[in-house]
Design a protein around this motif. Sequence first.
Motif, PDB file in Angstrom:
ATOM      1  N   ALA A 151      43.034  44.414  33.039  1.00 47.13           N
ATOM      2  CA  ALA A 151      43.253  44.188  34.472  1.00 47.13           C
ATOM      3  C   ALA A 151      42.089  44.736  35.295  1.00 47.13           C
ATOM      4  O   ALA A 151      41.524  45.792  34.993  1.00 47.13           O
ATOM      5  CB  ALA A 151      44.555  44.849  34.895  1.00 47.13           C
ATOM      6  N   ARG A 152      41.726  43.984  36.366  1.00 49.48           N
ATOM      7  CA  ARG A 152      40.738  44.468  37.328  1.00 49.48           C
ATOM      8  C   ARG A 152      41.389  45.511  38.231  1.00 49.48           C
ATOM      9  O   ARG A 152      42.599  45.720  38.210  1.00 49.48           O
ATOM     10  CB  ARG A 152      40.207  43.310  38.172  1.00 49.48           C
ATOM     11  CG  ARG A 152      39.567  42.180  37.390  1.00 49.48           C
ATOM     12  CD  ARG A 152      38.865  41.219  38.354  1.00 49.48           C
ATOM     13  NE  ARG A 152      39.785  40.773  39.402  1.00 49.48           N
ATOM     14  CZ  ARG A 152      40.461  39.639  39.368  1.00 49.48           C
ATOM     15  NH1 ARG A 152      40.350  38.823  38.331  1.00 49.48           N
ATOM     16  NH2 ARG A 152      41.254  39.303  40.360  1.00 49.48           N
ATOM     17  N   THR A 153      40.593  46.151  39.048  1.00 50.59           N
ATOM     18  CA  THR A 153      41.101  47.215  39.920  1.00 50.59           C
ATOM     19  C   THR A 153      42.226  46.718  40.829  1.00 50.59           C
ATOM     20  O   THR A 153      43.267  47.377  40.979  1.00 50.59           O
ATOM     21  CB  THR A 153      39.957  47.790  40.783  1.00 50.59           C
ATOM     22  OG1 THR A 153      38.929  48.286  39.923  1.00 50.59           O
ATOM     23  CG2 THR A 153      40.470  48.930  41.660  1.00 50.59           C
ATOM     24  N   ASP A 154      42.023  45.546  41.455  1.00 47.05           N
ATOM     25  CA  ASP A 154      43.057  45.026  42.350  1.00 47.05           C
ATOM     26  C   ASP A 154      44.316  44.650  41.582  1.00 47.05           C
ATOM     27  O   ASP A 154      45.440  44.793  42.088  1.00 47.05           O
ATOM     28  CB  ASP A 154      42.529  43.821  43.133  1.00 47.05           C
ATOM     29  CG  ASP A 154      42.082  42.675  42.231  1.00 47.05           C
ATOM     30  OD1 ASP A 154      41.545  42.955  41.140  1.00 47.05           O
ATOM     31  OD2 ASP A 154      42.278  41.504  42.605  1.00 47.05           O
ATOM     32  N   GLU A 155      44.154  44.182  40.332  1.00 46.17           N
ATOM     33  CA  GLU A 155      45.317  43.814  39.525  1.00 46.17           C
ATOM     34  C   GLU A 155      46.086  45.050  39.065  1.00 46.17           C
ATOM     35  O   GLU A 155      47.315  45.027  38.970  1.00 46.17           O
ATOM     36  CB  GLU A 155      44.863  42.971  38.331  1.00 46.17           C
ATOM     37  CG  GLU A 155      44.332  41.607  38.740  1.00 46.17           C
ATOM     38  CD  GLU A 155      43.591  40.885  37.633  1.00 46.17           C
ATOM     39  OE1 GLU A 155      43.534  39.635  37.671  1.00 46.17           O
ATOM     40  OE2 GLU A 155      43.040  41.559  36.742  1.00 46.17           O
TER      41      GLU A 155
END
Length: 517
Positions: A151-155
């Motif tokens: 997951a990316r930071t926003d996810e």
Amino acid sequence: MIPLKIDTLLAGRVVEQNRVEYKEGWNPNDTIHTICAFANDYSNVNGGYLVIGVKAENGIPQFPLVGVPKELLDDIQQEIFQYCNKIVPRYIPKIEVVNYHDSDVYLLYLWCSAGDSGPYQAPVDVYVEKGVKADKRMQYWIRPASLTTSARTDEVAELFDKFNSVPFDDRVNRRAGIEHIRRAYVEDFLRESNSSLVQEINNLTLEEILVSLEVANETDTDHEIRNIGVLMFADHPEKLIPGAQIDLVWFHNEEAEASDDFTEKTFTGPIWKQIRDALDYIKNNVIVEKVVKIQGEAKAERYFNYPYNALEEALVNAEFHKLYRDPEPVEIRIYVDYIQIINYPGPYRWIDMDKFAAGKVRARKYRNRRIGEFLKDIDLSEKQSTGITKILRELKKNGSPVPEFETDEDRTYLITTIRCREGFAHGRMGESMGESMGELMGESTERILSENMSGLEQKRMYVIIDYLHRNGKIRSVKAAELLNVQVKTAGSLLRKAEKLGILTSDGKTKSKIYLLK
């Protein structure tokens, strides 16, 4: 035992591709990352399934199945448990060894339902060959589509938000107990969904079945019933979850709300039964078929004032997307020339309503993931984001106007309007019914009905006459069942038809039968 049969999963009919991962062989890193992703349930679809021993191309299982060597089954299971301990917080899926069709082709079948204690993370490398340095960085794994990825930071932020607000349908209902659940509903559902639990019904307690379905939690002293258990298997879910019902009002003339000529009904019970009971009522009382003979051709054109499949999908969508923590029921409002289905709230605010109305929106999140999962198991719900498309398709096939979708700026409601197809008279029996009655009984009888009965009575008589043509005789009790009215009301209509010379009778009181004259 995992409720979903392996054959059903491999057929790809019930579970979407992004919820299934097939592995030809045992790969610890890929497998643990996928288990972690299913536990995180980023798309809110209640996790997924992983099968080891199946080769896949573009997500489609290939036959004959590869299988897992029998002598490796125990070792792989032990390693799965060992490596799952590296998932933080700890998460263990349900694992079943499947001897596929007793052919000595063995599969490892894992059910990874959405976790309750996440978000979950796992190392980049849970296993490496000797001499290779392991990457021990912890990552949050997700499946935004059909591939597992970190997951990316926003996810990651979305994951934390998600786990801080468990979906309502998966929360424990503190007012519910095992006494509120009817076993007959549970067994009916298992049989219709072709669950593997059917084979064990007679050997399992109700509590054991509910835990297996993950609609109840086992505690040290008792069982906690989740809201999904109440909604799917309680006699009166509306008593435990206010508003868990369908309210229907049918206006019999164009004055609608300004008139006293209307019928009201409330449908209760498990939500899948509510849907079917409401649709049966509409099918028996509102939907009319029109048959138009084409000159010079043997084949006739057939269509309906309202196509059943479009109404079914609209009502299922309303039940699926309703916010059950709010007390407003799903509403069906039947007017002389259109039907409205209303649910609260409306679509998420990020959804473009023009794309929504065109069936071009792919939902990122689902308000009631468990409800959707259960409704799909019994073929009441379409696969993800295809409901509007089906409504559009069925209306077009019937020659009906496109549906209308209305909401407000805050998306507090959604009104789905399905209009009557052109070619049907409004506010009375309808052209199609008149033509069908003429075909069945002749113009004189049709004239007697139109001159002496209200539009509602004529519609009910059509149902009765159609039944008599197919069965020869009818009693008041059967007529009441067909019309979904009280026996007294049905008896009064039959006697009126007899006085008008349309029917004749034989016998007395309860044993009295009516026949076409």
